[in-house]
Scaffold this motif. Structure first.
Motif, PDB file in Angstrom:
ATOM      1  N   ALA A 149      -5.903  10.132  -2.985  1.00 62.86           N
ATOM      2  CA  ALA A 149      -5.212  11.253  -2.349  1.00 62.86           C
ATOM      3  C   ALA A 149      -4.392  10.779  -1.147  1.00 62.86           C
ATOM      4  O   ALA A 149      -3.250  11.212  -0.946  1.00 62.86           O
ATOM      5  CB  ALA A 149      -6.215  12.319  -1.920  1.00 62.86           C
ATOM      6  N   LEU A 150      -4.976   9.888  -0.358  1.00 57.57           N
ATOM      7  CA  LEU A 150      -4.255   9.350   0.799  1.00 57.57           C
ATOM      8  C   LEU A 150      -2.999   8.605   0.351  1.00 57.57           C
ATOM      9  O   LEU A 150      -1.925   8.767   0.932  1.00 57.57           O
ATOM     10  CB  LEU A 150      -5.161   8.410   1.592  1.00 57.57           C
ATOM     11  CG  LEU A 150      -6.232   9.072   2.465  1.00 57.57           C
ATOM     12  CD1 LEU A 150      -7.277   8.049   2.882  1.00 57.57           C
ATOM     13  CD2 LEU A 150      -5.589   9.708   3.706  1.00 57.57           C
ATOM     14  N   LEU A 151      -3.138   7.804  -0.689  1.00 51.25           N
ATOM     15  CA  LEU A 151      -2.003   7.037  -1.177  1.00 51.25           C
ATOM     16  C   LEU A 151      -0.933   7.939  -1.784  1.00 51.25           C
ATOM     17  O   LEU A 151       0.257   7.755  -1.535  1.00 51.25           O
ATOM     18  CB  LEU A 151      -2.476   6.009  -2.202  1.00 51.25           C
ATOM     19  CG  LEU A 151      -1.402   5.088  -2.773  1.00 51.25           C
ATOM     20  CD1 LEU A 151      -0.722   4.290  -1.670  1.00 51.25           C
ATOM     21  CD2 LEU A 151      -2.005   4.155  -3.804  1.00 51.25           C
TER      22      LEU A 151
ATOM     23  N   ALA B  91       0.992   7.083   9.113  1.00 52.88           N
ATOM     24  CA  ALA B  91      -0.318   7.578   9.547  1.00 52.88           C
ATOM     25  C   ALA B  91      -1.322   7.526   8.397  1.00 52.88           C
ATOM     26  O   ALA B  91      -2.499   7.169   8.598  1.00 52.88           O
ATOM     27  CB  ALA B  91      -0.187   9.001  10.080  1.00 52.88           C
ATOM     28  N   ASP B  92      -0.886   7.865   7.185  1.00 56.30           N
ATOM     29  CA  ASP B  92      -1.781   7.778   6.025  1.00 56.30           C
ATOM     30  C   ASP B  92      -2.137   6.327   5.714  1.00 56.30           C
ATOM     31  O   ASP B  92      -3.286   6.011   5.396  1.00 56.30           O
ATOM     32  CB  ASP B  92      -1.132   8.430   4.805  1.00 56.30           C
ATOM     33  CG  ASP B  92      -1.224   9.945   4.827  1.00 56.30           C
ATOM     34  OD1 ASP B  92      -2.126  10.481   5.499  1.00 56.30           O
ATOM     35  OD2 ASP B  92      -0.401  10.598   4.164  1.00 56.30           O
TER      36      ASP B  92
ATOM     37  N   LEU C  47      -5.786   4.335   5.382  1.00 56.00           N
ATOM     38  CA  LEU C  47      -6.139   3.449   4.276  1.00 56.00           C
ATOM     39  C   LEU C  47      -6.557   2.075   4.777  1.00 56.00           C
ATOM     40  O   LEU C  47      -7.514   1.470   4.270  1.00 56.00           O
ATOM     41  CB  LEU C  47      -4.957   3.315   3.310  1.00 56.00           C
ATOM     42  CG  LEU C  47      -4.689   4.523   2.416  1.00 56.00           C
ATOM     43  CD1 LEU C  47      -3.321   4.422   1.763  1.00 56.00           C
ATOM     44  CD2 LEU C  47      -5.770   4.657   1.351  1.00 56.00           C
ATOM     45  N   LEU C  48      -5.868   1.588   5.798  1.00 56.85           N
ATOM     46  CA  LEU C  48      -6.196   0.263   6.326  1.00 56.85           C
ATOM     47  C   LEU C  48      -7.496   0.275   7.127  1.00 56.85           C
ATOM     48  O   LEU C  48      -8.189  -0.737   7.190  1.00 56.85           O
ATOM     49  CB  LEU C  48      -5.035  -0.267   7.171  1.00 56.85           C
ATOM     50  CG  LEU C  48      -3.887  -0.815   6.321  1.00 56.85           C
ATOM     51  CD1 LEU C  48      -2.611  -0.956   7.136  1.00 56.85           C
ATOM     52  CD2 LEU C  48      -4.286  -2.159   5.717  1.00 56.85           C
TER      53      LEU C  48
ATOM     54  N   LEU D 257      -9.963   2.041   6.177  1.00 53.37           N
ATOM     55  CA  LEU D 257     -10.957   2.045   5.103  1.00 53.37           C
ATOM     56  C   LEU D 257     -11.042   0.685   4.413  1.00 53.37           C
ATOM     57  O   LEU D 257     -12.131   0.256   4.009  1.00 53.37           O
ATOM     58  CB  LEU D 257     -10.596   3.120   4.064  1.00 53.37           C
ATOM     59  CG  LEU D 257     -10.662   4.569   4.534  1.00 53.37           C
ATOM     60  CD1 LEU D 257     -10.091   5.496   3.458  1.00 53.37           C
ATOM     61  CD2 LEU D 257     -12.102   4.963   4.855  1.00 53.37           C
ATOM     62  N   GLN D 258      -9.898   0.012   4.272  1.00 50.43           N
ATOM     63  CA  GLN D 258      -9.833  -1.272   3.559  1.00 50.43           C
ATOM     64  C   GLN D 258      -8.964  -2.228   4.370  1.00 50.43           C
ATOM     65  O   GLN D 258      -7.802  -2.493   4.022  1.00 50.43           O
ATOM     66  CB  GLN D 258      -9.262  -1.066   2.156  1.00 50.43           C
ATOM     67  CG  GLN D 258     -10.093  -0.132   1.284  1.00 50.43           C
ATOM     68  CD  GLN D 258      -9.430   0.148  -0.058  1.00 50.43           C
ATOM     69  OE1 GLN D 258      -8.325  -0.302  -0.345  1.00 50.43           O
ATOM     70  NE2 GLN D 258     -10.112   0.918  -0.888  1.00 50.43           N
ATOM     71  N   PRO D 259      -9.496  -2.777   5.445  1.00 47.69           N
ATOM     72  CA  PRO D 259      -8.673  -3.568   6.373  1.00 47.69           C
ATOM     73  C   PRO D 259      -8.166  -4.893   5.829  1.00 47.69           C
ATOM     74  O   PRO D 259      -7.305  -5.517   6.457  1.00 47.69           O
ATOM     75  CB  PRO D 259      -9.628  -3.796   7.556  1.00 47.69           C
ATOM     76  CG  PRO D 259     -10.994  -3.616   6.998  1.00 47.69           C
ATOM     77  CD  PRO D 259     -10.870  -2.581   5.927  1.00 47.69           C
ATOM     78  N   ALA D 260      -8.660  -5.336   4.692  1.00 49.28           N
ATOM     79  CA  ALA D 260      -8.198  -6.600   4.119  1.00 49.28           C
ATOM     80  C   ALA D 260      -7.339  -6.376   2.875  1.00 49.28           C
ATOM     81  O   ALA D 260      -7.121  -7.307   2.093  1.00 49.28           O
ATOM     82  CB  ALA D 260      -9.388  -7.500   3.782  1.00 49.28           C
TER      83      ALA D 260
END
Length: 216
Positions: A72-74, A91-92, A96-97, A99-102
């Protein structure tokens, strides 16, 4: 060499191919290849604005109950990019980053949003971060080089296009961009060599060669 003001290149042929590729990837496809951030989904055909607004509305509804829903964010971020609401799209991608920083893909996509918003230094930083996780990503190299060109940092852009050529020796765009960079860096012989190669691979690049060929 015949010199033009540096800013003129951004309305010329030289940057057109890169911007033509900056369409939003399909969110569902990106989720499917999320385990391999080197993969970049093919651009999708631009839809009516009403469709993108509907996608944002649907994503908003999902995120009310599942605020960490990646799809949904993507989907919302990409719809916002297509509507040129780059600030909200970024901002979205920030969420996401977190949540998944790598995840190299999220840095890449945030970079394209920043590039389209003319936020050149944040775009360069995003592509650089993506390349830390995926060093041979040609899209990131291409767009980082374009961002550096737009920032008039031509010498710094040259290695990015060179890295693409090393991977793909027949990449006409990379030769064309690097040739323009060499020209503005005062390396006329290398500029002509690259632009001649670009024109050989893509006849449309002949216009750029004519523009930057030294006057006799």
């Amino acid at each position: 060499m015949k010199r033009y003001y540096a800013l003129l290149i951004f309305s010329s042929l030289s940057l057109a191919p890169a911007y033509a590729q900056l369409a939003a990837p399909n969110a569902a496809n990106l989720i499917a290849v999320n385990s391999n951030p080197a993969v970049v989904a093919a651009p999708v055909k631009h839809l009516p604005n009403s469709e993108y607004k509907a996608r944002i509305k649907a994503a908003d509804a999902t995120l009310k109950t599942s605020p960490k829903d990646v799809e949904a964010l993507l989907s919302r971020a990409q719809a916002r990019v297509e509507l040129k609401d780059f600030e909200e799209a970024v901002a979205d991608y920030n969420v996401l980053l977190r949540l998944q920083p790598a995840n190299a893909e999220w840095y890449y996509l945030r970079g394209t949003a920043n590039l389209r918003a003319e936020k050149l230094q944040p775009a360069i930083a995003d592509f650089s971060k993506a390349l830390k996780y995926d060093p041979k990503n040609k899209n990131c190299l291409l767009y980082r080089g374009v961002a550096k060109m737009k920032a008039l940092n031509f010498k710094a852009a040259i290695p990015d296009f060179a890295a693409i050529i090393e991977q793909e020796p027949d990449n006409a765009d990379a030769y064309e961009y690097r040739g323009v960079c060499y020209s503005h860096a005062g390396q006329d012989a290398r500029a002509v060599q690259d632009l001649e190669k670009a024109a050989e691979l893509n006849p449309a690049a002949a216009k750029t060669l004519k523009r930057y060929r030294p006057s006799k």
